[in-house]
Every structure is written in structure tokens, then in C-alpha cells.
Design a protein around this motif. Structure first.
Motif, PDB file in Angstrom:
ATOM      1  N   LYS A 320     -47.038  40.905  -7.431  1.00 52.85           N
ATOM      2  CA  LYS A 320     -45.744  40.238  -7.326  1.00 52.85           C
ATOM      3  C   LYS A 320     -45.890  38.885  -6.629  1.00 52.85           C
ATOM      4  O   LYS A 320     -46.882  38.637  -5.929  1.00 52.85           O
ATOM      5  CB  LYS A 320     -44.746  41.121  -6.584  1.00 52.85           C
ATOM      6  N   PRO A 321     -44.898  37.981  -6.777  1.00 50.80           N
ATOM      7  CA  PRO A 321     -44.987  36.658  -6.148  1.00 50.80           C
ATOM      8  C   PRO A 321     -44.984  36.748  -4.619  1.00 50.80           C
ATOM      9  O   PRO A 321     -44.225  37.514  -4.029  1.00 50.80           O
ATOM     10  CB  PRO A 321     -43.730  35.938  -6.648  1.00 50.80           C
ATOM     11  N   LEU A 322     -45.840  35.963  -3.998  1.00 51.98           N
ATOM     12  CA  LEU A 322     -45.913  35.939  -2.542  1.00 51.98           C
ATOM     13  C   LEU A 322     -44.614  35.435  -1.929  1.00 51.98           C
ATOM     14  O   LEU A 322     -44.165  35.936  -0.892  1.00 51.98           O
ATOM     15  CB  LEU A 322     -47.080  35.041  -2.099  1.00 51.98           C
ATOM     16  N   LEU A 323     -43.978  34.435  -2.565  1.00 57.68           N
ATOM     17  CA  LEU A 323     -42.768  33.844  -2.009  1.00 57.68           C
ATOM     18  C   LEU A 323     -41.674  34.886  -1.819  1.00 57.68           C
ATOM     19  O   LEU A 323     -40.901  34.816  -0.861  1.00 57.68           O
ATOM     20  CB  LEU A 323     -42.268  32.722  -2.930  1.00 57.68           C
ATOM     21  N   ASP A 359     -55.968  31.981 -11.929  1.00 57.65           N
ATOM     22  CA  ASP A 359     -56.655  30.765 -11.483  1.00 57.65           C
ATOM     23  C   ASP A 359     -57.324  30.040 -12.654  1.00 57.65           C
ATOM     24  O   ASP A 359     -58.436  29.502 -12.530  1.00 57.65           O
ATOM     25  CB  ASP A 359     -57.700  31.094 -10.405  1.00 57.65           C
ATOM     26  N   GLY A 360     -56.654  30.090 -13.820  1.00 55.14           N
ATOM     27  CA  GLY A 360     -57.156  29.382 -14.991  1.00 55.14           C
ATOM     28  C   GLY A 360     -58.219  30.124 -15.768  1.00 55.14           C
ATOM     29  O   GLY A 360     -58.704  29.613 -16.788  1.00 55.14           O
ATOM     30  N   TYR A 383     -59.514  38.972  -5.357  1.00 59.12           N
ATOM     31  CA  TYR A 383     -58.473  37.991  -5.025  1.00 59.12           C
ATOM     32  C   TYR A 383     -57.847  38.289  -3.658  1.00 59.12           C
ATOM     33  O   TYR A 383     -56.721  37.900  -3.388  1.00 59.12           O
ATOM     34  CB  TYR A 383     -57.382  38.006  -6.102  1.00 59.12           C
ATOM     35  N   SER A 384     -58.603  38.970  -2.798  1.00 52.98           N
ATOM     36  CA  SER A 384     -58.052  39.427  -1.522  1.00 52.98           C
ATOM     37  C   SER A 384     -57.914  38.314  -0.496  1.00 52.98           C
ATOM     38  O   SER A 384     -57.285  38.504   0.546  1.00 52.98           O
ATOM     39  CB  SER A 384     -58.920  40.551  -0.944  1.00 52.98           C
ATOM     40  N   GLN A 385     -58.507  37.154  -0.758  1.00 52.28           N
ATOM     41  CA  GLN A 385     -58.423  36.051   0.188  1.00 52.28           C
ATOM     42  C   GLN A 385     -57.814  34.822  -0.486  1.00 52.28           C
ATOM     43  O   GLN A 385     -58.111  34.521  -1.639  1.00 52.28           O
ATOM     44  CB  GLN A 385     -59.807  35.695   0.740  1.00 52.28           C
ATOM     45  N   GLY A 386     -56.962  34.124   0.262  1.00 51.36           N
ATOM     46  CA  GLY A 386     -56.390  32.872  -0.223  1.00 51.36           C
ATOM     47  C   GLY A 386     -55.271  33.063  -1.230  1.00 51.36           C
ATOM     48  O   GLY A 386     -54.843  34.177  -1.544  1.00 51.36           O
ATOM     49  N   PHE A 387     -54.815  31.922  -1.746  1.00 51.28           N
ATOM     50  CA  PHE A 387     -53.749  31.902  -2.747  1.00 51.28           C
ATOM     51  C   PHE A 387     -54.352  31.939  -4.147  1.00 51.28           C
ATOM     52  O   PHE A 387     -55.392  31.341  -4.404  1.00 51.28           O
ATOM     53  CB  PHE A 387     -52.903  30.633  -2.609  1.00 51.28           C
ATOM     54  N   HIS A 388     -53.624  32.609  -5.048  1.00 47.25           N
ATOM     55  CA  HIS A 388     -54.064  32.684  -6.446  1.00 47.25           C
ATOM     56  C   HIS A 388     -52.841  32.581  -7.355  1.00 47.25           C
ATOM     57  O   HIS A 388     -51.725  32.945  -6.971  1.00 47.25           O
ATOM     58  CB  HIS A 388     -54.807  33.989  -6.714  1.00 47.25           C
ATOM     59  N   ALA A 409     -50.779  36.412  -3.142  1.00 44.80           N
ATOM     60  CA  ALA A 409     -51.819  36.486  -2.112  1.00 44.80           C
ATOM     61  C   ALA A 409     -51.721  37.853  -1.460  1.00 44.80           C
ATOM     62  O   ALA A 409     -50.670  38.506  -1.491  1.00 44.80           O
ATOM     63  CB  ALA A 409     -51.654  35.378  -1.081  1.00 44.80           C
ATOM     64  N   MET A 410     -52.820  38.295  -0.858  1.00 38.70           N
ATOM     65  CA  MET A 410     -52.854  39.630  -0.249  1.00 38.70           C
ATOM     66  C   MET A 410     -53.130  39.600   1.244  1.00 38.70           C
ATOM     67  O   MET A 410     -53.080  40.632   1.898  1.00 38.70           O
ATOM     68  CB  MET A 410     -53.889  40.498  -0.961  1.00 38.70           C
ATOM     69  N   GLU A 411     -53.426  38.439   1.786  1.00 39.60           N
ATOM     70  CA  GLU A 411     -53.636  38.332   3.227  1.00 39.60           C
ATOM     71  C   GLU A 411     -52.288  38.307   3.935  1.00 39.60           C
ATOM     72  O   GLU A 411     -51.380  37.566   3.549  1.00 39.60           O
ATOM     73  CB  GLU A 411     -54.412  37.062   3.558  1.00 39.60           C
ATOM     74  N   GLU A 412     -52.157  39.068   4.996  1.00 44.83           N
ATOM     75  CA  GLU A 412     -50.883  39.174   5.693  1.00 44.83           C
ATOM     76  C   GLU A 412     -50.484  37.886   6.396  1.00 44.83           C
ATOM     77  O   GLU A 412     -49.303  37.636   6.615  1.00 44.83           O
ATOM     78  CB  GLU A 412     -50.942  40.319   6.718  1.00 44.83           C
ATOM     79  N   ASN A 413     -51.471  37.061   6.761  1.00 45.22           N
ATOM     80  CA  ASN A 413     -51.149  35.845   7.512  1.00 45.22           C
ATOM     81  C   ASN A 413     -50.776  34.673   6.615  1.00 45.22           C
ATOM     82  O   ASN A 413     -50.496  33.581   7.105  1.00 45.22           O
ATOM     83  CB  ASN A 413     -52.321  35.448   8.413  1.00 45.22           C
TER      84      ASN A 413
END
Length: 644
Positions: A320-323, A359-360, A383-388, A409-413
Motif C-alpha cells: 500500500k502507499p506509504l503516504l 523502480d522501473g 525492498y525493505s530499505q528506502g523508498f520504492h 516503504a517498509m522502514e518505520e522511520n
């Protein structure tokens, strides 16, 4: 020393302004981890989204239908087509209609009244399309559905007779599934009795209604998710402490309408409360033919705002979307534990393909499971790190295609922020901002009058600058009793009122003040009244004062009304007269609006509208004809300065 002090003052002012802006941006664009809830639901990491069609259901929202007898003949037929064809394709578990089912405006588009044939048209569409046999249909009231209704028991309360839900007030509906239950709580903030337009643009919840909503919220604590729905955005709801947003803080989302994308200026009006609740205003059906599809997939919430008859419809439910993610309300760790990307694809024509890339990089075509669900195996750990960014393209057999993309993204921070202006429009208490702005403009006008009344008369030397001319004209007006006391009383009366007395509801007398509306023994505190007051002050009271300052200054220069166009450059004088004539015409139109909306009594008993028209003509006449001692003193002073 002085330049250094001036620079320090500018720097200090800049720092204060920057701090205020930063606070506003932080408050109205919340992001990051949400505050823990007192009754937060605990979600296990399993079950995670996989290849099977389980733990999934979807629903549809539509808002602001404005079925009308007099306008847009295509509105009702399109809605019937939506109830037959669109609903047949999407097959939602529920349909939520969030208010303004009918238009309730008179033929001239000025007055407001409940038009029974509009309600009959709405009910006929529901019955003829048999949509209530296909899905659970929940329709709630909007402000237009409460125009000109003296009580809930009135025969004009057609919502009770012709809607699908037919029950007034707030309520709690529970949708049961094999994998849990989902609460839908309606917050009914419509005004009863219901004034005519525009004085029910804001919703109001009283203390007993808030207690009821607190009780409904408590009932939903053991549900998988809670969705709140209402017609008014929370920014246009007046509610006592602790406030409507605090009451709904355990909700995943609040669905509303009412603002109609602000005439296209804000096509997307979404925001997030500080407790993590999403507030999602939906564009109107009335002019834009908007609707929304929402889904719960393994208790991950997703949605898409759509245009009628735009196919195919695509909704990516995992990832789902991070936003639009909320760690306070959703089991976001299930995304990382999932085995498949999951997509809902709808179209009247068969789906040809569902292509997925991240990511293309093209990952492949999603496979059809059943119904609208398509899945594609993936490795979320990659894809566990950063934005995708995920990109999904769906094409149907009629060669129509739709592409949906969003950032996950999947990182909580990690977090993303909503836009400042949509967030401000939805999260600010707009009636408080309007109240403050109204008070400021009135105080500024009164302050100018009083300051220039008691300031010493300026000494003129040489040709005065524009600033000196403006200052002198304010001196002339403020020191002339007729004009000083008129504008002082006008400013005070604009605040204290009443603006008019008349039939706020047909057959029911009331009075309108800046601080609220009184009708049939009920008091509705000020909201849209402050905005009306701001318009009155900014576009008539202050311009009229400035115009009369200008006229008096021309008098003191030796001009009269018949000759000043020859003595003053016409390119300067004519636009001033035309501008004031235009604003005066607006004031006259306001009187006409009052007559058409609230009747003859309101027209004649309106000091701030009707009476001010006659007083304005009198003041303009006196500004060119009066010969007071004060005015003579200024005439002599200006003539002496010109001769020297």
C-alpha cells in the motif's frame, strides 16, 4: 547604531515568522510515527497477503449527488447508470453515500427549499436499479438535505421518507466477515432546525451528540477497523471539548464530502490527523462525477479516487502507499511478510493483462485469482530499505488502459507529508480562523478611525506625497463628526448586529448576527457568519470609508462633484468611481439575495444590507455638499499650502 538595531529587528522578525511557519507546517502536515492510542488494536504479523482471495473486501463511496429538478439534466441519469453498470462491475460489499443527496435549491439558484420531486427521483433510481438488492446501501444527510427544515418530524424532512437509511442522527453499522468485523460510524452534524442557505455550511455537534459519538466509538474498539463517515470535513464541524477529531482518534479513516474540490482548486483533499486517522474528502458527483473505491486486504487499508466511466479501475492493495499508511491503525509489518503483490482490477470488458514494475524494473504480469483479484509473487525483503515506486498498468479487451503508481516503504522511520494547503483546509478549525480574521479587520478599521481622530492635524509643507495625501484624507474623515460616528457605529454594528431579522426557516422567525444565528428558540454559534462579515467589511465597509476619504480630500482641494473630473486626471478618477459603483452593486445584490432567500421582512429589517444602501447614497451626497467647520479648516490649510 540605528542601522544595526534596525537589522537586528528585521532578523528577529524573520526568525519569529520562520518559527510560526515551521509550526504551521508541522501541525498541518503531520508525518512520521503516530501517537499511540488508548485502545489501540494489536495486529499479529500473520496472516500476511498471499496468493489466495481471502481476508479481503471492498466498498464504494460517492458524495454530493445534488439530484436537481432545475439543473444539469444528466446528473440523475448518470447516477442511475452508476447504480446499474458501475456497481454491477465493482460489486462492492457496501456503498456509502456521504450527503447532499438532493440539491434543494430554488429555480433561480438563490433560494433554498426541500423539493420533493428531487427526493422521489433519488428513490426511483434506487428502486429501478435494484442496487439495494446487490449491496448494502448507506446514505447519510448533508447540509442541502437539511435546508429549510423546522424539525426532524416536519413533513419536509424527506430524508426519512425517501432515503435508503431513513434514520436521523449518528449511528454505528457493523459489517461482519469470516475474518472479523468492521465498524462504520456516521457523525451526523447537520443542523436541526435547518436554516436556509448559506447559514448551515458548517456542521455543529452539541454536548449530547458528542456523548453519543463517544459511546459509538467505544462500541467499535473490538472491530478490526473503524471507518467514520460524515458529510462535513472536521474543519467545518463545531464541536465541544474534546473535539470531533479526538473522539474519532481510533478510526482508520474519516470519509466525507461537502467541499467539492473547492471548484477544482483542490482536486485532492486528503490529510492525516495526529493520531494517524486519515481524513479523505471526496470530490463531488454533482459536477465532477467522482466516486471512490476502498479496500481492506489483510487489514491493510487502501483506496482510489476515480472518475465515472473511466475504465479499467485499478487498486493496488499490497504494497500500500506509504503516504496513506498508519502504524497506529494497520498491521504494516504484514507487507514485509507478504508473498504476493495484490491488485484489484475492474472493467466491463475482460482484463487482458496486469503488468507490474517496481523502480522501473518489470517484474512480470500478475495472474488472475478470482473476481477482480490479481497477484504476482515477489520478495518484499528486496525492498525493505528506502523508498520504492510500484507501477501497475491494466489493459482490458476494449484496449482501454489505466496506470496506477505510488511510493511505498517498509522502514518505520520513513514517512511522507501531505500537502500543506489540503492539510490546513481539513485540519484547521476554520470557524476559529474566520472569527480571528473577522475580529482583526474590524479592529483595524476602528483603530484607524480612533487614531486619526485624536492625532494632531498634520502640517503641510510643499507638494504632499501619496502617503501624506492618504494620511490627510483619513484626518479629514475622522475629524468630521458625521463620517467618524457613522463608520464607528457601522463597525460596531457589524460585530453586534443583528444583520437582519426574518424567516430563517419558512414560518419561523430568527435573527442573524456575526456571532451566530437565532431561529425558533435555537442558537447556532457563528461560523459562516464570520466569513460573511469579513466579506462585508473588506468589500464594502472599508472601501466605502476609503472612497469617502478620497471624495473629502478632493473637496478640500477645491473640487466639486461636477468639476473634479476636469481638475483631476480622468484616468485616475473614473476607475475609482467605477470600482465603488461595482462594490455598491454587490451590496444591492446582497439585498436582493436577502429578499429572495429570507423574504420581504428580512429585506426591510436589515440594517447591514438594505438600510446601508440608502445611508451610503446620503453619505456620498454629503461628502460633496456639506460645509462643516472642520472641512472649512482643512480647505483653508490645503489652499494656503498650495499658494505657498
Amino acid at each position: 547604531m540605528v542601522p544595526i538595531q534596525a537589522r537586528m529587528q528585521k532578523v528577529a522578525a524573520g526568525l519569529v515568522a520562520a518559527a510560526v511557519i515551521a509550526l504551521l507546517l508541522d501541525w498541518y502536515s503531520p508525518s512520521g510515527p503516530q501517537q499511540p492510542l488508548p485502545h489501540a488494536r494489536s495486529f499479529a504479523p500473520e496472516p500476511a497477503p498471499g496468493a489466495e482471495e481471502n481476508n479481503l473486501f471492498w466498498l464504494v463511496q460517492v458524495s454530493d449527488l445534488h439530484i436537481s429538478k432545475f439543473r444539469d439534466p444528466g446528473r440523475a441519469p448518470d447516477f442511475e447508470k452508476f447504480c446499474t453498470e458501475t456497481i454491477d462491475v465493482i460489486q462492492p460489499a457496501l456503498v456509502l453515500v456521504t450527503g447532499d443527496l438532493t440539491d434543494a435549491k430554488t429555480k433561480d439558484n438563490i433560494g433554498s427549499d426541500q423539493v420533493e420531486v428531487e427526493w422521489q427521483t433519488y428513490q426511483t433510481i434506487l428502486k429501478r436499479s435494484k442496487v439495494m438488492e446487490k449491496t448494502k446501501w448507506i446514505d447519510i444527510k448533508g447540509n442541502h438535505d437539511a435546508f429549510n427544515i423546522p424539525s426532524l418530524d416536519s413533513v419536509k424532512n424527506y430524508y426519512r421518507k425517501y432515503s435508503a437509511w431513513r434514520k436521523d442522527g449518528s449511528f454505528h453499522y457493523i459489517h461482519h466477515t469470516s475474518f472479523g468485523k468492521y465498524s462504520f460510524i456516521c457523525a451526523d452534524a447537520t443542523l436541526i432546525p435547518g436554516p436556509k442557505r448559506p447559514y448551515n455550511f458548517f456542521g455543529i455537534l452539541n454536548a449530547s451528540q458528542m456523548e453519543e459519538l463517544l459511546s459509538l466509538a467505544a462500541e467499535s474498539h473490538d472491530s478490526n477497523h473503524t471507518i467514520w463517515l460524515g458529510h462535513y470535513p472536521t474543519s467545518t464541524i463545531i464541536s465541544p471539548s474534546p473535539g470531533i477529531r479526538m473522539v474519532m482518534r481510533s478510526a482508520t479513516a474519516y470519509l466525507c464530502g461537502h467541499l467539492h474540490t473547492l471548484g477544482g482548486l483542490m482536486p485532492v483533499l486528503h490529510a492525516q490527523h495526529h493520531h494517524g486517522t486519515l481524513e479523505l474528502e471526496l470530490g463531488d458527483w454533482k459536477d465532477n462525477r467522482k466516486f471512490r473505491i476502498l479496500a481492506f486486504d489483510h487489514d491493510l487499508f487502501s483506496f482510489a479516487d476515480l472518475d465515472f466511466e473511466t475504465w479499467p479501475v485499478v487498486l493496488v492493495t499490497n504494497p500500500k502507499p506509504l503516504l496513506y499508511s498508519s502504524s497506529a491503525h494497520e498491521p504494516l509489518q504484514r507487507i514485509l511478510n507478504s508473498t504476493h503483490i495484490r491488485i484489484l482490477a475492474f472493467s466491463p470488458s475482460p482484463i487482458k493483462f496486469v503488468k507490474v514494475s517496481i523502480d522501473g524494473i518489470h517484474l512480470g504480469d500478475a495472474l488472475h485469482v478470482s473476481g477482480p483479484l490479481y497477484v504476482l509473487q515477489w520478495s518484499p525483503q528486496s525492498y525493505s530499505q528506502g523508498f520504492h515506486q510500484i507501477n501497475v498498468t491494466v489493459q482490458d479487451a476494449s484496449d482501454k488502459s489505466t496506470t496506477q503508481l505510488h511510493t511505498f516503504a517498509m522502514e518505520e522511520n520513513l514517512s511522507l507529508k501531505f500537502g500543506f494547503f489540503p492539510s490546513w483546509l481539513l485540519l484547521a478549525d476554520l470557524y476559529i480562523w474566520a472569527r480571528v480574521a473577522f475580529a482583526l479587520v474590524v479592529i483595524i478599521q476602528i483603530a484607524f478611525l480612533i487614531i486619526f481622530r485624536y492625532l494632531g492635524r498634520p502640517a503641510l509643507k510643499g507638494h504632499p506625497t501619496r502617503a501624506m495625501q492618504a494620511s490627510l484624507s483619513l484626518h479629514i474623515l475622522s475629524k468630521t463628526n458625521l463620517f467618524y460616528y457613522f463608520f464607528l457605529l457601522l463597525s460596531l454594528y457589524t460585530v453586534l448586529g443583528p444583520w437582519f431579522i426574518g424567516e430563517i426557516i419558512d414560518g419561523h422567525m430568527g435573527a442573524c448576527f456575526s456571532f451566530g444565528v437565532i431561529v425558533d428558540g435555537h442558537f447556532f454559534q457563528g461560523s459562516i457568519t464570520f466569513l460573511v462579515g469579513i466579506l462585508q467589511v473588506m468589500f464594502f465597509n472599508i472601501p466605502l470609508m476609503a472612497y469617502l476619504c478620497w471624495c473629502l480630500f478632493l473637496r478640500c482641494q477645491g473640487n466639486c462633484f461636477g468639476s473634479h473630473l476636469h481638475n483631476v486626471k480622468q484616468y485616475h478618477a473614473v476607475p475609482v468611481h467605477l470600482a465603488m459603483a461595482l462594490l455598491f452593486s454587490w451590496q444591492i445584490y446582497s439585498c436582493f439575495f436577502l429578499l429572495q432567500t429570507y423574504g420581504a421582512m428580512a429585506f426591510f429589517l436589515s440594517p447591514l444590507r438594505t438600510w446601508i444602501v440608502g445611508l451610503t447614497l446620503f453619505l456620498v451626497y454629503r461628502s460633496w455638499t456639506m460645509n462643516s467647520s472642520t472641512l472649512k479648516t482643512f480647505i483653508v490649510q490645503i489652499k494656503n499650502n498650495q499658494s505657498s
